[in-house]
Design an enzyme around this catalytic site. Structure first.
Site, PDB file in Angstrom:
ATOM      1  N   GLU A 117      70.428  61.293  67.038  1.00  0.00           N
ATOM      2  CA  GLU A 117      70.850  61.261  65.644  1.00  0.00           C
ATOM      3  C   GLU A 117      70.214  60.091  64.883  1.00  0.00           C
ATOM      4  OE1 GLU A 117      74.726  61.654  64.151  1.00  0.00           O
ATOM      5  OE2 GLU A 117      75.430  62.970  65.775  1.00  0.00           O
ATOM      6  N   HIS A 177      66.708  67.614  59.669  1.00  0.00           N
ATOM      7  CA  HIS A 177      66.653  67.856  61.116  1.00  0.00           C
ATOM      8  C   HIS A 177      65.278  68.388  61.522  1.00  0.00           C
ATOM      9  CE1 HIS A 177      71.021  67.391  61.840  1.00  0.00           C
ATOM     10  NE2 HIS A 177      71.089  67.754  60.575  1.00  0.00           N
ATOM     11  N   CYS A 202      77.835  65.162  57.476  1.00  0.00           N
ATOM     12  CA  CYS A 202      78.248  65.001  58.874  1.00  0.00           C
ATOM     13  C   CYS A 202      79.214  66.137  59.180  1.00  0.00           C
ATOM     14  CB  CYS A 202      78.911  63.641  59.102  1.00  0.00           C
ATOM     15  SG  CYS A 202      79.407  63.397  60.832  1.00  0.00           S
ATOM     16  N   CYS A 222      76.540  67.017  67.511  1.00  0.00           N
ATOM     17  CA  CYS A 222      76.064  66.816  66.129  1.00  0.00           C
ATOM     18  C   CYS A 222      76.262  68.145  65.411  1.00  0.00           C
ATOM     19  CB  CYS A 222      74.599  66.398  66.134  1.00  0.00           C
ATOM     20  SG  CYS A 222      73.909  66.180  64.480  1.00  0.00           S
ATOM     21  N   GLY A 276      73.371  69.152  63.322  1.00  0.00           N
ATOM     22  CA  GLY A 276      72.280  69.454  64.241  1.00  0.00           C
ATOM     23  C   GLY A 276      72.417  70.835  64.855  1.00  0.00           C
TER      24      GLY A 276
HETATM   25  N1  API Z   1      73.186  61.102  61.920  1.00  0.00           N
HETATM   26  C1  API Z   1      73.285  62.083  60.832  1.00  0.00           C
HETATM   27  C2  API Z   1      74.697  62.061  60.220  1.00  0.00           C
HETATM   28  C3  API Z   1      75.771  62.592  61.158  1.00  0.00           C
HETATM   29  C4  API Z   1      75.481  63.943  61.686  1.00  0.00           C
HETATM   30  C5  API Z   1      76.379  64.420  62.828  1.00  0.00           C
HETATM   31  N2  API Z   1      77.262  63.442  63.397  1.00  0.00           N
HETATM   32  C6  API Z   1      77.114  65.684  62.432  1.00  0.00           C
HETATM   33  O1  API Z   1      78.167  65.984  63.006  1.00  0.00           O
HETATM   34  O2  API Z   1      76.574  66.423  61.561  1.00  0.00           O
HETATM   35  C7  API Z   1      72.258  61.719  59.754  1.00  0.00           C
HETATM   36  O3  API Z   1      71.825  60.570  59.707  1.00  0.00           O
HETATM   37  O4  API Z   1      71.922  62.616  58.964  1.00  0.00           O
END
Ligand code: API
Length: 279
Positions: A207, A158, A75, A216, A219
């Site tokens: 997400e 992703h 994250c 994100c 992302g």
């Molecule tokens: N939902 C993402 C985790 C958090 C990613 C995002 N909040 C960031 O800042 O990278 C996943 O399941 O891989």
């Protein structure tokens, strides 16, 4: 059970509940995590972060739980928030933070922004992972109008789709359908990206395990790498998210750097009843 202290933080509106499990371990079930994630009867968050003692000599270990209760590998925005908090505590700008997929190097910059080295982008079909062998540059999976993704793993998976108008994409409707597409055996984070110039792009995100978030970090990293792979962006660019802008660089050495602001919203204590009542 005691009251549970937490820090509420965010990176461009991607919000986190941060728990300190270094003195005493914090173990919560998926149902308890979901109860705390509830934006009416809990605290509400996109991700919960639990800081634990390092396992391999870094400054700390961080566990990452999505709002649906599932543990994930990375994250980016939360790493920046945790780095800012721990840097103030340690009184030094550079830290190393362990995650389940490796140790990340962070730096609090003079202007208060935080840079995270997310490590190398993984581009192999089995590194994303995808359900079968194919070129990750053009993956024919998705829901109209998102039909051909460039897939990247920056600790987490992703699917990046390039579009003419990011605002026009019905992310709430098609995001979950792509997240759960059988092409993605570990599900996937979904980005719709509109190129504005060789150094600027607009990105919206669905997400994995959360839904639409205001930002994100991983992302944004995946979007930059995908854009460079398709010849649509320079190796360093600004990614404009709902909540603000992150600057991402995919270095010639293959590492992905993310820089952006962080904020503490408040500190609080969670009543035991919130956890004990979780079904
Ligand atoms: N939902 C993402 C985790 C958090 C990613 C995002 N909040 C960031 O800042 O990278 C996943 O399941 O891989």
């Amino acid at each position: 059970m005691e009251k549970l202290p937490f820090i509420k933080m965010h990176g461009l509106g991607n919000d986190f509940v941060v728990l300190d499990g270094r003195a005493a371990p914090i173990a919560l079930s998926e149902a308890q995590i979901r109860a705390i994630a509830d934006r009416r009867t809990g605290v509400g968050f996109d991700q919960m972060i639990v800081i634990e003692p390092p396992k391999n000599g870094a400054d700390a270990f961080m566990r990452i739980l999505n709002a649906d209760g599932g543990e994930v590998e990375a994250c980016g925005n939360a790493t920046r928030c945790v780095a800012s908090w721990l840097s103030e505590e340690a009184n030094r700008p550079a830290l190393s933070i362990e995650t389940v997929v490796g140790t990340l190097l962070t730096n609090v910059n003079a202007d208060g922004t935080v840079t995270v080295d997310m490590g190398e982008a993984r581009l192999g079909w089995d590194e994303i992972p995808l359900a079968r062998e194919m070129d990750t540059l053009k993956v024919a999976a998705g829901v109209a109008p998102l039909l051909e993704a460039t897939c990247v793993n920056v600790g987490n998976p992703h699917a990046v789709y390039f579009v003419e108008d990011a605002e026009a994409i019905p992310m709430a409707e098609i995001g979950p359908r792509i997240e759960h597409d059988p092409m993605f055996p570990q599900r996937i984070n979904v980005e719709a990206v509109q190129i504005l110039s060789p150094t600027r792009m607009r990105m919206r995100v669905w997400e994995r395990g959360v839904g639409i978030t205001r930002a994100c970090g991983t992302g944004a990293c995946a979007s930059l790498v995908a854009a460079v792979r398709r010849g649509l962006s320079e190796r360093k660019a600004d990614v404009i998210l709902d909540g603000g802008t992150l600057t991402i660089e995919w270095t010639e050495a293959g590492r992905v750097l993310m820089t952006g602001p962080v904020a503490i919203s408040y500190r609080g204590e969670l009543e035991p009843a919130v956890i004990e009542s979780a079904q």
